[in-house]
Design an enzyme around this catalytic site. Structure first.
Site, PDB file in Angstrom:
ATOM      1  N   HIS A 183      33.717  39.217  34.070  1.00 39.81           N
ATOM      2  CA  HIS A 183      34.236  40.339  34.855  1.00 39.81           C
ATOM      3  C   HIS A 183      34.172  41.677  34.126  1.00 39.81           C
ATOM      4  CE1 HIS A 183      38.367  40.916  33.060  1.00 39.81           C
ATOM      5  NE2 HIS A 183      38.066  39.727  32.563  1.00 39.81           N
ATOM      6  N   GLN A 229      33.377  43.042  24.945  1.00 40.25           N
ATOM      7  CA  GLN A 229      33.065  44.435  25.277  1.00 40.25           C
ATOM      8  C   GLN A 229      31.670  44.850  24.821  1.00 40.25           C
ATOM      9  OE1 GLN A 229      34.795  46.352  27.185  1.00 40.25           O
ATOM     10  NE2 GLN A 229      36.762  45.285  27.267  1.00 40.25           N
ATOM     11  N   THR A 262      39.567  34.316  27.075  1.00 40.25           N
ATOM     12  CA  THR A 262      40.791  33.770  26.482  1.00 40.25           C
ATOM     13  C   THR A 262      40.605  32.301  26.140  1.00 40.25           C
ATOM     14  OG1 THR A 262      42.269  35.364  27.537  1.00 40.25           O
ATOM     15  CG2 THR A 262      43.222  33.252  26.898  1.00 40.25           C
ATOM     16  N   CYS A 284      45.782  42.978  29.285  1.00 41.11           N
ATOM     17  CA  CYS A 284      46.562  41.772  29.010  1.00 41.11           C
ATOM     18  C   CYS A 284      47.958  42.078  28.495  1.00 41.11           C
ATOM     19  CB  CYS A 284      45.818  40.901  27.999  1.00 41.11           C
ATOM     20  SG  CYS A 284      44.247  40.278  28.639  1.00 41.11           S
TER      21      CYS A 284
END
Length: 380
Positions: A200, A178, A71, A324
């Site tokens: 993560h 991804q 982000t 999210c």
């Protein structure tokens, strides 16, 4: 514990990653900016981690900026490029299926007077390259396109996109969150200007990511304070988290082929098993232009909220899309863009990693079979 099939949202930290991090917390706790020996010891680990990340992604060490996650990286890249290049133009291009950490930034920039073109996607989740070509104007300064979609797993044609943009003085930002561990990435070969990753998603810790910025890319950095990250991101570096990120990316980069084979096997098994049990479903996205770790399915007989609840009661953990947007009642903007809102209200994302087993997939299909027959009886 149940069956966890929400690895696209987050992954458990790998034991070897945690071991490395604990060692830093206990034995190498210095501030990397301090000039004494304990600080220099910490700096050594910071520099080595930067080299590891750079090598894994085909970049130079000085092109890696450690951040708090994707982000922050997406915000920094998009706003930083827009502000630094607005003297050349104020037109930006992205797609309708980006992560909200991208879309919300573009929406903010529109409020500030920038013009944004949002590219459509087809039912496979892939952009129309002709639309991209036609969208480019003399005012275009930035194109931002996600490498692998986080909800359906679609892989965008990055080499074709790069070819369209070459020699046009248009900067390219890529959200590669991804893609790490699933596709080989060479930052320079793809001719990407900025790229975001986060730890993560591939066995690293939460709260750490990186922004890759090609040397000499005109970009403004807004986090001011100290001299850290060569004046590009102020704030004491989170060394244990950085060590974890580097170890995790080193691990997955060496196992891409092996993991992809396993993941595609699981994906095929899920689809075939559902067909064998005559459970009505349709695949959202592509079976070819995709990664193996994400499968998004449309189940016409049940709404997604009910499906998720029933699976959760059976200790099976999946999702409807991006973590999210948890708590939102809005349908997935990705599935809506590819199909329509109705389909989005009936679609579920399953996501695997190398820890997922064929037995777990069979158990999930068996539970979905129970749910289907329960609703079939109720309808009768």
């Amino acid at each position: 514990m149940g069956i966890y099939l929400d690895y696209a949202a987050t992954t458990p930290i790998k034991p070897e990653v945690l071991t490395q991090m604990i060692d830093i917390y206990e034995n190498h706790y210095g501030n990397p900016s301090s000039i004494h020996s304990i600080g220099r010891d910490a700096r050594k680990f910071l520099d080595e981690s930067r080299r590891t990340v750079a090598t894994s992604l085909g970049a130079q060490p000085n092109e890696v900026i450690f951040t708090s996650g994707a982000t922050e990286s997406n915000n920094t890249a998009i706003k930083g490029i827009a502000y630094a290049n607005q003297h050349r133009g104020r037109h930006l291009i992205t797609t309708k299926i980006e992560h909200h950490s991208v879309l919300h930034v573009f929406e903010q920039l529109e409020k500030e007077g920038f013009e944004v073109t949002y590219l459509d996607v087809n039912k496979a989740g892939i952009i129309d390259l002709e639309q991209l070509k036609n969208a480019i104007t003399d005012e275009t300064i930035l194109v931002s396109i996600m490498f692998v979609n986080n909800e359906v797993g679609t892989v965008q044609p990055m080499y074709d996109i790069d070819y369209i943009l070459q020699d046009k003085n248009i900067l390219l930002h890529v959200d590669a969150v991804q893609a790490i561990g699933h596709l080989p990435i060479d930052f320079h070969e793809l001719n990407i200007d900025t790229m975001s990753i986060t730890g993560h998603k591939f066995g690293g810790p939460k709260g750490i990511g990186a922004l890759l910025v090609k040397t000499d890319t005109p970009i403004h950095y807004n986090q001011l304070g100290g001299e850290q990250e060569v004046k590009r991101r102020a704030g004491t570096e989170n060394l244990p988290q950085i060590i974890g990120l580097a170890q995790a990316i080193k691990n997955v980069s060496s196992q891409i082929d092996e993991n992809n084979l396993h993941l595609m096997t699981l994906k095929n098994q899920l689809l075939v098993s559902l067909q064998e049990r005559s459970i009505p479903f349709e695949l959202n996205g592509s079976m070819t232009e995709t990664t193996g770790h994400i499968v998004n399915l449309y189940f016409p007989f049940i709404d997604v909220e009910t499906m998720l609840t029933l699976l959760d009661l059976a200790n099976i953990y999946v999702s409807s899309g991006s973590a999210c947007t948890a708590g939102s009642t809005d349908p997935s903007h990705v599935i809506t863009s590819m199909y329509d809102k109705n389909r989005a209200f009936h679609s579920v994302r399953f996501s695997f990693n190398e820890q997922t087993t064929e037995t777990e997939v069979k158990q999930v299909v068996a539970e979905i079979h129970k749910i289907y027959h329960r609703f079939k009886k109720e309808e009768a």
